[in-house]
Design a protein around this motif. Structure first.
Motif, short mmCIF file in Angstrom:
data_model
loop_
_atom_site.label_atom_id
_atom_site.label_comp_id
_atom_site.label_asym_id
_atom_site.label_seq_id
_atom_site.Cartn_x
_atom_site.Cartn_y
_atom_site.Cartn_z
N TYR A 173 -45.29 -43.82 -68.53
CA TYR A 173 -44.84 -42.58 -69.56
C TYR A 173 -43.92 -42.45 -69.60
O TYR A 173 -42.45 -43.01 -69.23
N PRO A 174 -42.90 -41.43 -70.09
CA PRO A 174 -41.59 -40.82 -70.81
C PRO A 174 -40.23 -40.81 -69.52
O PRO A 174 -41.12 -40.21 -67.81
N ALA A 175 -39.68 -41.93 -69.19
CA ALA A 175 -38.83 -42.08 -68.28
C ALA A 175 -37.79 -41.99 -68.61
O ALA A 175 -37.02 -41.84 -69.41
N THR A 176 -36.58 -41.92 -67.38
CA THR A 176 -35.11 -41.58 -67.86
C THR A 176 -34.87 -43.03 -67.28
O THR A 176 -34.66 -43.49 -65.50
N PRO A 177 -33.36 -43.78 -67.30
CA PRO A 177 -33.34 -45.08 -67.13
C PRO A 177 -32.24 -44.81 -66.16
O PRO A 177 -31.60 -44.29 -65.91
N LEU B 217 -45.66 -46.04 -77.34
CA LEU B 217 -46.02 -44.79 -77.33
C LEU B 217 -46.21 -43.93 -75.96
O LEU B 217 -45.95 -43.19 -76.41
N SER B 218 -47.27 -44.73 -75.21
CA SER B 218 -46.94 -43.40 -74.04
C SER B 218 -45.57 -43.01 -73.56
O SER B 218 -45.63 -42.58 -72.98
N CYS B 219 -44.82 -43.89 -73.61
CA CYS B 219 -43.26 -44.07 -73.06
C CYS B 219 -43.18 -43.16 -74.37
O CYS B 219 -41.00 -43.00 -73.54
N ILE C 82 -29.70 -45.14 -88.04
CA ILE C 82 -30.79 -43.94 -87.87
C ILE C 82 -30.29 -43.29 -86.78
O ILE C 82 -30.32 -43.72 -85.50
N PRO C 83 -30.15 -41.75 -86.72
CA PRO C 83 -29.78 -40.90 -85.12
C PRO C 83 -29.92 -41.19 -83.76
O PRO C 83 -31.36 -40.99 -84.10
N PRO C 84 -29.40 -41.17 -82.97
CA PRO C 84 -30.16 -41.22 -81.71
C PRO C 84 -31.44 -39.88 -81.79
O PRO C 84 -32.99 -39.98 -81.80
N PRO C 85 -30.86 -39.14 -82.33
CA PRO C 85 -31.59 -37.75 -82.12
C PRO C 85 -33.68 -38.06 -83.34
O PRO C 85 -34.45 -37.68 -82.54
N THR C 86 -33.06 -38.08 -84.38
CA THR C 86 -33.95 -39.06 -85.40
C THR C 86 -34.91 -40.30 -84.28
O THR C 86 -35.85 -40.22 -84.26
N ARG C 87 -34.17 -40.69 -83.55
CA ARG C 87 -34.96 -41.55 -82.59
C ARG C 87 -35.61 -41.13 -81.90
O ARG C 87 -37.06 -41.12 -81.66
N THR C 88 -35.31 -40.30 -80.77
CA THR C 88 -35.90 -39.10 -80.38
C THR C 88 -37.56 -38.94 -80.71
O THR C 88 -38.61 -38.52 -79.88
N GLU C 89 -37.06 -37.85 -82.11
CA GLU C 89 -38.22 -37.67 -82.71
C GLU C 89 -39.34 -38.59 -83.19
O GLU C 89 -40.24 -37.94 -82.93
N MET C 90 -39.57 -40.00 -83.35
CA MET C 90 -39.86 -40.75 -83.34
C MET C 90 -40.50 -40.77 -82.73
O MET C 90 -42.30 -40.90 -82.58
N GLY C 91 -40.03 -41.30 -81.02
CA GLY C 91 -41.25 -40.87 -80.05
C GLY C 91 -41.86 -40.13 -79.45
O GLY C 91 -42.72 -40.45 -79.08
N ALA D 109 -47.15 -38.13 -79.10
CA ALA D 109 -48.30 -36.30 -79.48
C ALA D 109 -49.73 -37.67 -80.02
O ALA D 109 -50.74 -37.16 -79.49
N ALA D 110 -49.21 -38.52 -80.65
CA ALA D 110 -50.37 -39.52 -81.59
C ALA D 110 -50.84 -39.94 -80.25
O ALA D 110 -52.15 -40.47 -79.81
N TYR D 111 -50.17 -40.70 -79.57
CA TYR D 111 -51.26 -41.61 -78.29
C TYR D 111 -51.93 -40.40 -77.44
O TYR D 111 -53.58 -41.14 -76.92
N LEU D 112 -51.41 -39.40 -77.30
CA LEU D 112 -52.17 -38.32 -76.23
C LEU D 112 -53.20 -37.86 -76.20
O LEU D 112 -55.04 -37.82 -75.90
#
Length: 415
Positions: free
Chosen positions: A203-207, A318-320, A363-372, A377-380
């Motif tokens: 699941y999404p985590a903070t490193p 995808l789940s992460c 690719i800028p970090p905000p766009t990468r975040t949006e990909m994730g 969302a697709a995984y869920l």
């Protein structure tokens, strides 16, 4: 319903699909009986504290697990592997006569390892309808060439029999449908049920600081491959692509496998200082490592049997909410592109992959975040545990001939 589950592996082995399915079906009020072997994966030795014996059952509310002996051959050789498969088939068939005698439906977690057992159990039970959840139709299963032909023929024949006798067949990737139909399944009995991942871990985590120190060494883009370094992945392609971009990005390979020595040797030969190797880590460590990297790399070689495969590392990424770079064909790249969760290119093309690596780094970090975010969302929506169990439960009802209302929108709250 009274539901049986036949699976070669089961927890405490890393077999979260049959394990979580059994728990979820029991939680929904079904009586669930699991028939499996004693845990020995991946080392090929029975786990410490376990002893193989004939009468071994564990019970919890609405869930019973029966374990039967098998030869713990692991993957040491084709002969040992087949001895393990056949011994499990014999033990499972003997136990199934009484243990599965009054089922409403049987679920089979269908791997090559389960094929002979499934054929024997289905023939024995006769009128009990079965749902096969097909994970892999590649019957070669890593066999060496000298012994391959004989076992391919035997396993192929057994798979054809069980495809023809199953009431319903779930396939774990879209293109797999054509493969099982070509192998003997009736088309109107086949449904798509994408695999889920172990959502208690991924699941999404903070490193944390330790994860960042392990994965990153400067501000460059980091693409990580986590998992097996084997012949199916073809990671030599990734090493060549990364070597061409030694000042642009880092490639971090976390894991091990039979091809590791060859991949390490190629990195050394090319002088690819931006390719780093990290030893295999516990699954519980991986979400933080995913979050410390910028992208997760999903690779499959250009082989016909892999085009209808969606590797489990894709669901985990995808789940992460980790954006993905996919170097593969067929269903894997189609899924990544459809949900816009990352970048893709054809398999075994290092120049094309180098281009994707370069683009990923720009690719800028905000766009990468949006990909994730889109990937999660697709995984869920399409691949989560509740979504998958809803579909399997529906197939079990159909197989048993029960008329039910469509399975409702049962959804578990995720972190």
């Amino acid at each position: 319903m009274k539901i049986g589950i036949l699976s070669y592996h089961f927890p405490p082995e890393p077999a979260f699909i049959p394990g979580s399915l059994a728990e979820e079906l029991a939680a929904r009020g079904h009586e669930v009986r699991v028939l499996t072997g004693f845990p020995d994966y991946p080392g090929g030795h029975v786990y410490p504290g376990w002893r193989q014996r004939w009468h071994h059952e564990t019970h919890s509310e609405r869930l019973t697990v029966r374990r039967v002996p098998r030869y713990p051959g692991g993957a040491t050789s084709t002969g040992a592997r087949m001895a393990s498969y056949l011994s499990f088939a014999g033990s499972a068939t003997l136990a199934a006569r009484r243990y599965f005698s009054d089922l409403d439906a049987l679920y089979v977690f269908q791997l090559p390892a389960t094929t002979f057992a499934a054929a024997g159990v289905l023939r024995l039970l006769g009128q009990v309808p079965a749902v096969l959840h097909v994970q892999d139709v590649w019957t070669r299963d890593g066999a060496d060439e000298a012994a391959e032909g004989r076992w391919v023929a035997r396993m192929g024949s057994a798979m054809t029999r069980i495809y023809r006798s199953a009431a319903r067949i779930a396939v774990a990737a879209p293109s797999m449908r054509d493969l099982v139909v070509a192998a003997g399944a009736e088309p109107d009995r086949v449904r798509l049920v994408l695999n889920w991942t172990d959502e208690r871990i991924f699941y999404p985590a903070t490193p944390g600081a330790a994860a960042r120190q392990l994965v990153r060494r400067d501000g460059r883009c980091v693409v990580m491959h986590a998992g097996t370094i084997g012949p199916r992945q073809g990671l030599e392609t990734a090493v060549r692509a990364a070597a061409a971009l030694d000042r642009t990005m880092d490639l971090v390979l976390v894991g091990s496998g039979s091809a590791e020595r060859r991949v390490r040797g190629l990195a050394a030969e090319l002088g690819a200082d931006n390719v780093r190797f990290v030893e295999r880590r516990s699954p519980v460590d991986m979400p933080e490592l995913y979050a410390a990297a910028d992208y997760q790399l999903v690779m499959l070689r250009d082989l016909p049997e892999l085009r209808g495969t969606v590797p489990g590392k894709l669901q985990a990424a995808l789940s992460c909410a980790a954006p993905v770079v996919a170097s593969a064909g067929g269903d894997t790249t189609e899924l990544v592109e459809r949900v816009r969760a990352g970048l893709s290119c054809p398999p075994e093309d290092w120049a094309a992959l180098a281009d994707r690596f370069w683009l990923a780094a720009t690719i800028p970090p905000p766009t990468r975040t949006e990909m994730g975010r889109r990937g999660r969302a697709a995984y869920l929506r399409e691949m989560s545990l509740p979504a998958g169990v809803d579909r399997i439960e529906r197939l079990l009802h159909e197989a048993a001939g029960r008329v039910t209302e469509p399975v409702g929108e049962r959804r578990r709250k995720f972190a």
